[in-house]
Design a protein around this motif. Structure first.
Motif, PDB file in Angstrom:
ATOM      1  N   UNK A  53      -3.644  -2.279   8.615  1.00  0.00           N
ATOM      2  CA  UNK A  53      -3.019  -1.066   8.098  1.00  0.00           C
ATOM      3  C   UNK A  53      -3.065  -1.130   6.574  1.00  0.00           C
ATOM      4  N   UNK A  54      -3.655  -0.124   5.951  1.00  0.00           N
ATOM      5  CA  UNK A  54      -3.745  -0.045   4.495  1.00  0.00           C
ATOM      6  C   UNK A  54      -2.635   0.865   3.986  1.00  0.00           C
ATOM      7  N   UNK A  55      -1.833   0.350   3.058  1.00  0.00           N
ATOM      8  CA  UNK A  55      -0.738   1.139   2.491  1.00  0.00           C
ATOM      9  C   UNK A  55      -0.801   1.110   0.974  1.00  0.00           C
ATOM     10  N   UNK A  56      -0.230   2.159   0.374  1.00  0.00           N
ATOM     11  CA  UNK A  56      -0.209   2.271  -1.090  1.00  0.00           C
ATOM     12  C   UNK A  56       1.214   2.621  -1.517  1.00  0.00           C
ATOM     13  N   UNK A  57       1.689   1.954  -2.561  1.00  0.00           N
ATOM     14  CA  UNK A  57       3.011   2.216  -3.105  1.00  0.00           C
ATOM     15  C   UNK A  57       2.903   2.495  -4.592  1.00  0.00           C
ATOM     16  N   UNK A  58       3.577   3.538  -5.048  1.00  0.00           N
ATOM     17  CA  UNK A  58       3.646   3.859  -6.462  1.00  0.00           C
ATOM     18  C   UNK A  58       4.840   3.110  -7.032  1.00  0.00           C
ATOM     19  N   UNK A  59       4.593   2.231  -7.984  1.00  0.00           N
ATOM     20  CA  UNK A  59       5.664   1.391  -8.509  1.00  0.00           C
ATOM     21  C   UNK A  59       6.760   2.197  -9.206  1.00  0.00           C
ATOM     22  N   UNK A  60       6.432   3.369  -9.732  1.00  0.00           N
ATOM     23  CA  UNK A  60       7.439   4.193 -10.403  1.00  0.00           C
ATOM     24  C   UNK A  60       8.442   4.788  -9.420  1.00  0.00           C
TER      25      UNK A  60
END
Length: 112
Positions: A53-60
């Motif tokens: 599973x590929x996930x992306x998180x915006x640190x802001x």
């Protein structure tokens, strides 16, 4: 498979629900984050990595991710298997990202 945009709380849940998770932590105005967006999406669609599973998180937008990014350079990648962190590092090239994904895909947990 597509990339799932998520947040801190869901990441914790997903890493325990899914066998293997590969996360990309990004930051605003990060040229390298932008440069690696297309390869990251391509890897998520590669049948070789169908079990990840590929996930992306915006640190802001995520306090835990933001704290992590303050200590490290963006983009930051983390691989998980069965809820456990396997590897984490700031990566800057498509080849580095692919190598980390390959290690995750080939990882077999030791029986307890």
């Amino acid at each position: 498979m597509r990339v799932l945009d998520t947040h801190d709380e869901d990441l914790r849940r997903l890493t325990h629900e899914r066998h293997k998770v590969f996360a990309k932590f990004t930051a605003e105005n990060c040229p390298t984050c932008e440069q690696l967006t297309k390869p990251f999406i391509q890897f998520s669609n590669d049948p070789t990595f169908a079990d990840i599973l590929f996930v992306r998180l915006n640190s802001e937008e995520n306090p835990v991710a933001k704290q992590l990014m303050e200590e490290r350079a963006a983009p930051f990648f983390v691989s998980y298997c069965q809820g456990q962190l396997l590897e984490c590092d700031a990566l800057f090239t498509e080849e580095e990202v692919k190598d980390m994904i390959l290690r995750l895909s080939q990882y077999t947990p030791k029986a307890s």
